[in-house]
Design a protein around this motif. Structure first.
Motif, mmCIF file in Angstrom:
data_model
loop_
_atom_site.group_PDB
_atom_site.id
_atom_site.type_symbol
_atom_site.label_atom_id
_atom_site.label_comp_id
_atom_site.label_asym_id
_atom_site.label_seq_id
_atom_site.Cartn_x
_atom_site.Cartn_y
_atom_site.Cartn_z
ATOM 1 N N SER A 1 0.832 -1.215 0.000
ATOM 2 C CA SER A 1 0.000 0.000 0.000
ATOM 3 C C SER A 1 0.863 1.260 0.000
ATOM 4 O O SER A 1 0.541 2.237 -0.685
ATOM 5 C CB SER A 1 -0.958 0.001 1.186
ATOM 6 O OG SER A 1 -0.243 -0.025 2.398
ATOM 7 N N ASN A 2 1.954 1.247 0.742
ATOM 8 C CA ASN A 2 2.856 2.393 0.747
ATOM 9 C C ASN A 2 3.542 2.570 -0.610
ATOM 10 O O ASN A 2 3.794 3.699 -1.034
ATOM 11 C CB ASN A 2 3.901 2.262 1.849
ATOM 12 C CG ASN A 2 3.306 2.437 3.225
ATOM 13 O OD1 ASN A 2 2.284 3.092 3.388
ATOM 14 N ND2 ASN A 2 3.934 1.840 4.219
ATOM 15 N N THR A 3 3.812 1.480 -1.279
ATOM 16 C CA THR A 3 4.409 1.556 -2.613
ATOM 17 C C THR A 3 3.441 2.198 -3.601
ATOM 18 O O THR A 3 3.836 3.056 -4.403
ATOM 19 C CB THR A 3 4.813 0.150 -3.104
ATOM 20 O OG1 THR A 3 5.740 -0.411 -2.168
ATOM 21 C CG2 THR A 3 5.456 0.206 -4.464
ATOM 22 N N VAL A 4 2.179 1.815 -3.539
ATOM 23 C CA VAL A 4 1.172 2.408 -4.421
ATOM 24 C C VAL A 4 1.006 3.891 -4.113
ATOM 25 O O VAL A 4 0.917 4.721 -5.030
ATOM 26 C CB VAL A 4 -0.171 1.656 -4.302
ATOM 27 C CG1 VAL A 4 -1.271 2.378 -5.056
ATOM 28 C CG2 VAL A 4 -0.027 0.236 -4.812
ATOM 29 N N ILE A 5 0.983 4.254 -2.838
ATOM 30 C CA ILE A 5 0.864 5.657 -2.451
ATOM 31 C C ILE A 5 2.068 6.451 -2.956
ATOM 32 O O ILE A 5 1.918 7.566 -3.479
ATOM 33 C CB ILE A 5 0.717 5.789 -0.918
ATOM 34 C CG1 ILE A 5 -0.637 5.245 -0.475
ATOM 35 C CG2 ILE A 5 0.908 7.223 -0.454
ATOM 36 C CD1 ILE A 5 -0.787 5.091 1.030
ATOM 37 N N LEU A 6 3.256 5.898 -2.830
ATOM 38 C CA LEU A 6 4.460 6.574 -3.316
ATOM 39 C C LEU A 6 4.413 6.750 -4.835
ATOM 40 O O LEU A 6 4.719 7.826 -5.350
ATOM 41 C CB LEU A 6 5.708 5.784 -2.911
ATOM 42 C CG LEU A 6 7.045 6.366 -3.353
ATOM 43 C CD1 LEU A 6 7.283 7.720 -2.695
ATOM 44 C CD2 LEU A 6 8.171 5.407 -3.030
ATOM 45 N N GLY A 7 4.019 5.717 -5.543
ATOM 46 C CA GLY A 7 3.921 5.810 -7.003
ATOM 47 C C GLY A 7 2.898 6.842 -7.442
ATOM 48 O O GLY A 7 3.138 7.625 -8.377
ATOM 49 N N ALA A 8 1.753 6.881 -6.773
ATOM 50 C CA ALA A 8 0.724 7.868 -7.091
ATOM 51 C C ALA A 8 1.216 9.274 -6.794
ATOM 52 O O ALA A 8 0.957 10.210 -7.568
ATOM 53 C CB ALA A 8 -0.541 7.573 -6.303
ATOM 54 N N SER A 9 1.935 9.433 -5.706
ATOM 55 C CA SER A 9 2.476 10.751 -5.350
ATOM 56 C C SER A 9 3.467 11.238 -6.397
ATOM 57 O O SER A 9 3.457 12.417 -6.774
ATOM 58 C CB SER A 9 3.155 10.694 -3.987
ATOM 59 O OG SER A 9 2.247 10.316 -3.000
ATOM 60 N N ILE A 10 4.294 10.338 -6.882
ATOM 61 C CA ILE A 10 5.261 10.698 -7.920
ATOM 62 C C ILE A 10 4.536 11.104 -9.198
ATOM 63 O O ILE A 10 4.917 12.078 -9.865
ATOM 64 C CB ILE A 10 6.248 9.545 -8.165
ATOM 65 C CG1 ILE A 10 7.164 9.385 -6.949
ATOM 66 C CG2 ILE A 10 7.064 9.767 -9.426
ATOM 67 C CD1 ILE A 10 8.014 8.146 -6.961
ATOM 68 N N CYS A 11 3.469 10.405 -9.545
ATOM 69 C CA CYS A 11 2.676 10.756 -10.734
ATOM 70 C C CYS A 11 2.021 12.118 -10.585
ATOM 71 O O CYS A 11 1.997 12.912 -11.536
ATOM 72 C CB CYS A 11 1.620 9.691 -11.003
ATOM 73 S SG CYS A 11 2.286 8.154 -11.643
ATOM 74 N N ILE A 12 1.501 12.411 -9.411
ATOM 75 C CA ILE A 12 0.857 13.708 -9.180
ATOM 76 C C ILE A 12 1.875 14.839 -9.275
ATOM 77 O O ILE A 12 1.620 15.864 -9.910
ATOM 78 C CB ILE A 12 0.126 13.707 -7.826
ATOM 79 C CG1 ILE A 12 -1.089 12.790 -7.897
ATOM 80 C CG2 ILE A 12 -0.278 15.118 -7.408
ATOM 81 C CD1 ILE A 12 -1.741 12.524 -6.554
#
Length: 61
Positions: free
Chosen positions: A24-35
């Motif tokens: 879940s933290n990996t997905v959050i990090l990836g989404a943050s990088i995309c934003i």
């Protein structure tokens, strides 16, 4: 070439990161990088537009 080469490498990095910090933290990090990347692109879009207009005028289009 980019999709067939970069996708497996990204999956490998995401898998290694998920094993360290959790999925879940990996997905959050990836989404943050995309934003963040989207925001940076939005800030530069007017510069790209101006460059395209200059190039079209130089070509006489």
């Amino acid at each position: 070439m980019a999709s067939t080469g970069a996708l497996p490498i990204g999956n490998l990095i995401a898998g290694a990161l998920a094993s360290k910090i959790g999925s879940s933290n990996t997905v959050i990090l990836g989404a943050s990088i995309c934003i963040v990347g989207s925001i940076l692109f939005m800030q530069q879009i007017s510069t790209f537009r101006d460059l395209v207009r200059l190039n079209l005028r130089a070509e006489g289009a």
